[in-house]
Motif scaffolding. Sequence first.
Motif, PDB file in Angstrom:
ATOM      1  N   LEU B  32       0.807  -1.258   0.161  1.00 34.18           N
ATOM      2  CA  LEU B  32      -0.034   0.019   0.107  1.00 34.18           C
ATOM      3  C   LEU B  32       0.724   1.181   0.086  1.00 34.18           C
ATOM      4  N   LEU B  33       1.914   1.213   0.897  1.00 30.25           N
ATOM      5  CA  LEU B  33       2.962   2.304   0.602  1.00 30.25           C
ATOM      6  C   LEU B  33       3.566   2.485  -0.691  1.00 30.25           C
ATOM      7  N   ALA B  34       3.966   1.416  -1.114  1.00 25.90           N
ATOM      8  CA  ALA B  34       4.660   1.322  -2.424  1.00 25.90           C
ATOM      9  C   ALA B  34       3.858   2.067  -3.495  1.00 25.90           C
ATOM     10  N   CYS B  35       2.374   1.759  -3.475  1.00 24.23           N
ATOM     11  CA  CYS B  35       1.584   2.409  -4.724  1.00 24.23           C
ATOM     12  C   CYS B  35       1.335   3.731  -4.232  1.00 24.23           C
ATOM     13  N   GLY B  36       1.652   4.085  -3.009  1.00 22.70           N
ATOM     14  CA  GLY B  36       1.514   5.769  -2.897  1.00 22.70           C
ATOM     15  C   GLY B  36       0.139   6.075  -1.869  1.00 22.70           C
ATOM     16  N   ALA B  37      -0.447   4.655  -1.302  1.00 20.49           N
ATOM     17  CA  ALA B  37      -1.497   4.877  -0.429  1.00 20.49           C
ATOM     18  C   ALA B  37      -0.898   4.662   0.857  1.00 20.49           C
ATOM     19  N   SER B  38      -1.743   4.785   1.950  1.00 18.00           N
ATOM     20  CA  SER B  38      -1.500   4.842   3.251  1.00 18.00           C
ATOM     21  C   SER B  38      -2.222   3.763   4.228  1.00 18.00           C
ATOM     22  N   PRO B  39      -1.695   2.829   4.694  1.00 15.92           N
ATOM     23  CA  PRO B  39      -2.309   1.765   5.395  1.00 15.92           C
ATOM     24  C   PRO B  39      -2.496   1.999   6.813  1.00 15.92           C
ATOM     25  N   ILE B  40      -3.946   1.463   7.229  1.00  9.80           N
ATOM     26  CA  ILE B  40      -3.896   1.522   8.750  1.00  9.80           C
ATOM     27  C   ILE B  40      -4.513   0.175   9.043  1.00  9.80           C
ATOM     28  N   MET B  41      -3.909  -0.368  10.317  1.00  8.87           N
ATOM     29  CA  MET B  41      -4.640  -1.689  10.526  1.00  8.87           C
ATOM     30  C   MET B  41      -5.030  -1.431  11.915  1.00  8.87           C
ATOM     31  N   ALA B  42      -6.222  -2.127  11.961  1.00  9.04           N
ATOM     32  CA  ALA B  42      -7.061  -2.189  13.339  1.00  9.04           C
ATOM     33  C   ALA B  42      -8.078  -3.105  13.127  1.00  9.04           C
ATOM     34  N   ASP B  43      -8.180  -4.171  14.260  1.00 11.56           N
ATOM     35  CA  ASP B  43      -9.188  -5.065  14.269  1.00 11.56           C
ATOM     36  C   ASP B  43     -10.007  -5.221  15.619  1.00 11.56           C
ATOM     37  N   ASP B  44      -9.870  -4.388  16.645  1.00 18.41           N
ATOM     38  CA  ASP B  44     -10.667  -4.673  17.713  1.00 18.41           C
ATOM     39  C   ASP B  44     -11.932  -3.835  17.591  1.00 18.41           C
ATOM     40  N   ARG B  45     -13.068  -4.412  18.228  1.00 19.65           N
ATOM     41  CA  ARG B  45     -14.271  -3.988  17.872  1.00 19.65           C
ATOM     42  C   ARG B  45     -14.562  -2.566  18.553  1.00 19.65           C
ATOM     43  N   ASN B  46     -13.834  -2.078  19.830  1.00 17.56           N
ATOM     44  CA  ASN B  46     -13.709  -0.855  20.221  1.00 17.56           C
ATOM     45  C   ASN B  46     -12.913   0.287  19.218  1.00 17.56           C
ATOM     46  N   ASP B  47     -12.210  -0.288  18.109  1.00 17.47           N
ATOM     47  CA  ASP B  47     -11.469   0.470  17.548  1.00 17.47           C
ATOM     48  C   ASP B  47     -11.699   0.947  16.029  1.00 17.47           C
ATOM     49  N   VAL B  48     -12.483  -0.290  15.586  1.00 15.43           N
ATOM     50  CA  VAL B  48     -12.468  -0.338  14.060  1.00 15.43           C
ATOM     51  C   VAL B  48     -13.490   0.830  13.413  1.00 15.43           C
ATOM     52  N   GLU B  49     -14.678   1.396  14.178  1.00 17.20           N
ATOM     53  CA  GLU B  49     -15.355   2.255  13.376  1.00 17.20           C
ATOM     54  C   GLU B  49     -14.924   3.597  13.358  1.00 17.20           C
ATOM     55  N   ASP B  50     -13.997   4.120  14.606  1.00 17.34           N
ATOM     56  CA  ASP B  50     -13.348   5.331  14.487  1.00 17.34           C
ATOM     57  C   ASP B  50     -12.066   5.251  13.439  1.00 17.34           C
ATOM     58  N   ILE B  51     -11.420   4.185  13.187  1.00 13.38           N
ATOM     59  CA  ILE B  51     -10.289   4.036  12.171  1.00 13.38           C
ATOM     60  C   ILE B  51     -11.048   4.080  10.880  1.00 13.38           C
ATOM     61  N   THR B  52     -11.954   3.229  10.601  1.00 14.39           N
ATOM     62  CA  THR B  52     -12.456   3.348   9.508  1.00 14.39           C
ATOM     63  C   THR B  52     -13.116   4.490   9.049  1.00 14.39           C
ATOM     64  N   ALA B  53     -13.502   5.534   9.941  1.00 17.42           N
ATOM     65  CA  ALA B  53     -14.332   6.711   9.593  1.00 17.42           C
ATOM     66  C   ALA B  53     -13.200   7.519   8.897  1.00 17.42           C
ATOM     67  N   ILE B  54     -11.982   7.667   9.593  1.00 20.19           N
ATOM     68  CA  ILE B  54     -10.996   8.772   8.793  1.00 20.19           C
ATOM     69  C   ILE B  54     -10.240   8.150   7.486  1.00 20.19           C
ATOM     70  N   CYS B  55     -10.755   6.881   7.346  1.00 24.07           N
ATOM     71  CA  CYS B  55     -10.136   6.113   5.762  1.00 24.07           C
ATOM     72  C   CYS B  55     -11.047   6.558   4.795  1.00 24.07           C
ATOM     73  N   GLY B  56     -10.763   6.061   3.763  1.00 24.47           N
ATOM     74  CA  GLY B  56     -11.440   6.112   2.352  1.00 24.47           C
ATOM     75  C   GLY B  56     -11.904   4.603   1.644  1.00 24.47           C
ATOM     76  N   GLY B  57     -11.035   3.723   2.193  1.00 23.39           N
ATOM     77  CA  GLY B  57     -11.421   2.552   1.646  1.00 23.39           C
ATOM     78  C   GLY B  57     -11.215   1.395   3.068  1.00 23.39           C
ATOM     79  N   LEU B  58     -11.863   0.246   2.877  1.00 23.96           N
ATOM     80  CA  LEU B  58     -11.639  -0.802   3.631  1.00 23.96           C
ATOM     81  C   LEU B  58     -11.494  -2.082   3.108  1.00 23.96           C
ATOM     82  N   ASN B  59     -10.487  -2.803   3.402  1.00 24.91           N
ATOM     83  CA  ASN B  59     -10.185  -4.231   3.148  1.00 24.91           C
ATOM     84  C   ASN B  59     -10.251  -5.241   4.114  1.00 24.91           C
ATOM     85  N   ILE B  60     -11.379  -6.220   4.022  1.00 25.02           N
ATOM     86  CA  ILE B  60     -11.730  -7.339   5.007  1.00 25.02           C
ATOM     87  C   ILE B  60     -11.315  -8.374   4.230  1.00 25.02           C
TER      88      ILE B  60
END
Lengths: 274, 274, 274
Positions: B32-60
Motif C-alpha cells: 500500500l505504501l509502495a503504490c502511494g496509499a497509506s495503510p492502517i490496521m485495526a481489528d478490535d471492535r472498540n477501534d474499527v469504527e473510528d479508524i474506518t471513519a478516517i479512511c476512504g477504503g476498507l479491505n476485509i
Amino acid sequence: MLKECLENVRMKSPLVHNITNYVTVNDVANILLACGASPIMADDRNDVEDITAICGGLNINIGTLNQNTVPSMLLAGKKANELGHQVLLDPVGAGAGTFRTETALNLMREVRFDVIRGNISEIKTLARGFGRTKGVDADAADAVTEDNLSGAVTFVREMAAGLGCIIAVTGAIDLVSDGNSTYVIRNGRPEMGQITGTGCQLSGLMTAYLTANPDNRLEAAAASVCAMGLAGEIGWSHLESYEGNATYRNRIIDAIYRLDGDTLEKGARYEIRQ
Amino acid sequence: MLKECLENVRMKSPLVHNITNYVTVNDVANILLACGASPIMADDRNDVEDITAICGGLNINIGTLNQNTVPSMLLAGKKANELGHQVLLDPVGAGAGTFRTETALNLMREVRFDVIRGNISEIKTLARGFGRTKGVDADAADAVTEDNLSGAVTFVREMAAGLGCIIAVTGAIDLVSDGNSTYVIRNGRPEMGQITGTGCQLSGLMTAYLTANPDNRLEAAAASVCAMGLAGEIGWSHLESYEGNATYRNRIIDAIYRLDGDTLEKGARYEIRQ
Amino acid sequence: MLKECLENVRMKSPLVHNITNYVTVNDVANILLACGASPIMADDRNDVEDITAICGGLNINIGTLNQNTVPSMLLAGKKANELGHQVLLDPVGAGAGTFRTETALNLMREVRFDVIRGNISEIKTLARGFGRTKGVDADAADAVTEDNLSGAVTFVREMAAGLGCIIAVTGAIDLVSDGNSTYVIRNGRPEMGQITGTGCQLSGLMTAYLTANPDNRLEAAAASVCAMGLAGEIGWSHLESYEGNATYRNRIIDAIYRLDGDTLEKGARYEIRQ
C-alpha cells in the motif's frame, strides 16, 4: 558518547520484552537482533509478567491493540516498574480513535514510562489528554520543520519536564528531550516514511539502548534515533534503481546489523539545545 | 485509462483500513505504501469504527479470522457502508472450512461490498452459498484456462450482475467483471503463487485503486490486477539465479514502488469482453 | 537417503496446518512454499478442526500463545491424531514462564506428537516436567558442544525413547533421535541465531518433511535439519559485506527454494550414533 551507548548494547545484549503490533513485529524482532539485543514477544495476561521479569526492558506499542492485550500491557508495565526495568510507550495512532487515545492515556496514568516515542501528532494528542494544551497548537505544527523548530523544542521539553520522562518526537527532524536538554537530530531520509514500521523498529531499538545504558538514558535515546536515521542513509546508498521500499526495509536493518560505534559517532548529525 | 487510475492513487494517497490476517499483513502494508496509499490496521471492535471513519477504503480479509475479529469486520463494514467508502472482501479459504465459508457469506449479507476478490475456488464457494449454482461446476473449473475461458467469463459476469458488485477472480488468467464488461488479464508469472500473500497484497492494492477512483471502479480494479501482474514480471526479471521466493516477494513490492502510469499502460496485457 | 526425503516434499506438496506465532509466521509460510509444501494458518477454535482435516501435517508453535489459541491447539492436535497426521510441537519459550511451560506439558499429555523440536533449554524443561530429570542437568548443558556431546546424545535418545516420539534439539550442533538412532548434524552457521524465527521456520519445514515421508520419519526430520543448516551456509555465501540479518533471512529461504536433492546429499554433514 553515542559510540559508548551502541557498544553497551552489543556488549550487554539486553533482553527486551515487546508487546507490539502484528504488522511490524517481525522487523522489530530482527532490528533488535541486528543491534545486538534479544527480543521476546508475549502478550497474554498469563504470560507477560513472567516474561517481563526475565527481561531488562519493556516496549509497549499499541499499533494493533485489542481487548485482550490492553490488560496485558498494564500488567507487564506494572511488573516492569516494580523491577526497575526500562519501559517505553509507542502510542501508535493516538488521536486517530478514542480507544487508542484512551488506552495510551490510561497506560500513562498506570505505568511509569521512561520514554514515550511517537510522531508529533500522537505526542500532541497525549499532551492534550494530560491538560498540557499550552504550546500544543500554537507552537507545534503537524510536522517539525526548521521554521517552527524553536516552538517545537519548547513544547517537547516542557512536556518531558511535566511528565518526568523522556519524550522523543520523530519525523523529518527528530527531537529527544528529558525536560532539560533537547537533542535536535537531522539524520534519516524521507523515504523511510514509505516503509511500514520504521517508527515501531525505532521504539524497539530505543528500548534496547535505554536498557543497556540505564544511567545515561537521554543520550541512549538520542543515540538510537541517530543510529536509525543513519541506517536509513546507509541503507539508501546501497539501493539499486529498480529497488523500492521492500528492499529498503531490509537494507536499514542490515545497516543496523553492521553499524559500529565509530560510524555512528561520525555520521550522527545533531545539536543539543538547553 | 489504467495510467490515470495509477496516478490517482499516487496523487490522492488514499487511507486504507485493513482488517487482515497476521500472515501477510506486513507485505500488505508495504505494498500500500509502495503504490502511494497509506495503510492502517485495526481489528478490535472498540477501534474499527473510528479508524474506518478516517479512511476512504476498507479491505476485509478473512485469512486468520477469529471470534474477536469477525464482529469487528461487521462493524467496520457497516460503518464504511454508511460513509460511502469503498469496501473489498477477500474470502481467504472460503470452502476450506465451515467457519470461513459462513463468515464470508454472512459478511456478504450484512455488508455491501464494492468488490470481492478471490481465487476461483473461493468465488465458486460463495456463488454456491448464494444459490448461484448455475455455471459453478459446469463452466468454471478449478483453474481458469484458455480452454474453459468462455464459460468462466460467463460465470464471473453473471455472479457480478447477480450480486451487484465487482467480482475479481485471480489465477493464471485473471477475470474482473462488473456484470457488464469483463476484463480478461494475462499479466503475471506462475512463480507468484510460490510467495505467501500475493493475493492478500492485491486485495490491499485493489482497495487503494478503487478508493482513489470511485467513479471508475471496474477499470481501477482491473488496473490494480494488471499492476500486480506486471510487478511480478518486472520483479522476476531482476532475480539472480540463486534467489527464490523470499527475495521475489521484495522485488514485486519494489516494482510497485517504481511503477509509473506509462509503464503500466504499456505492460498491461488484457482484453475486454462484453 | 536425504535426497529422497526432499524430493518427496517437492513431489507430494504436502498441505501443512500451522498454529504458530505472529512474529515469524510470514517466514514460516514462505519457507513451506520454498520447499514445495503448502501452508495454511488457522488458529480459531471454530476453524482449526476443519482446516487440519484437509491437511496432512500440523505444526504447533507456542511462541505467542494466548488464551484463545491454546484451546485451538488442543482441538487441532486431537483431530490430527484421529486422522493419523504428522504432528510437531515447537515449545518456544518453555521454561521462560509458567504459562508456556504448562501449556507445552499439557499439549504433550493431550496430543500425541510425532516430533518435538526446540533448543536444548526448552527440551530440558519438558524433560523435567515429565519427571525425566536423569541426565537433564548432569549431561546436557545449555549448549550442545563437542565436549558434552556424548552426554547430550544419551539425554536426547533416552528422552525420545521415553516419550515415544522424535526429539530434535537444535543449536550449534543439532541432535535428532527416535530413541534408537541419533543424528548428530553439523550444518549451519552461528549467524542464523541473529535472525528471528530460524527455529520456527525449521519446525514448519520439518513438519512438511515428515508429512511427505511418513514411513521414514527420523530420516525426514534429520533431512530437514540438514537442509536448513545447508541453506544457512549457502545463503551466507551470497551476502555482500554491507548486508546483515534482514537480507540473510531472505537468502536462507531463497536457498531452500533452490535446493535440490543432490546438493542436500552432498552438503549434509552428519553422523548417526546408535
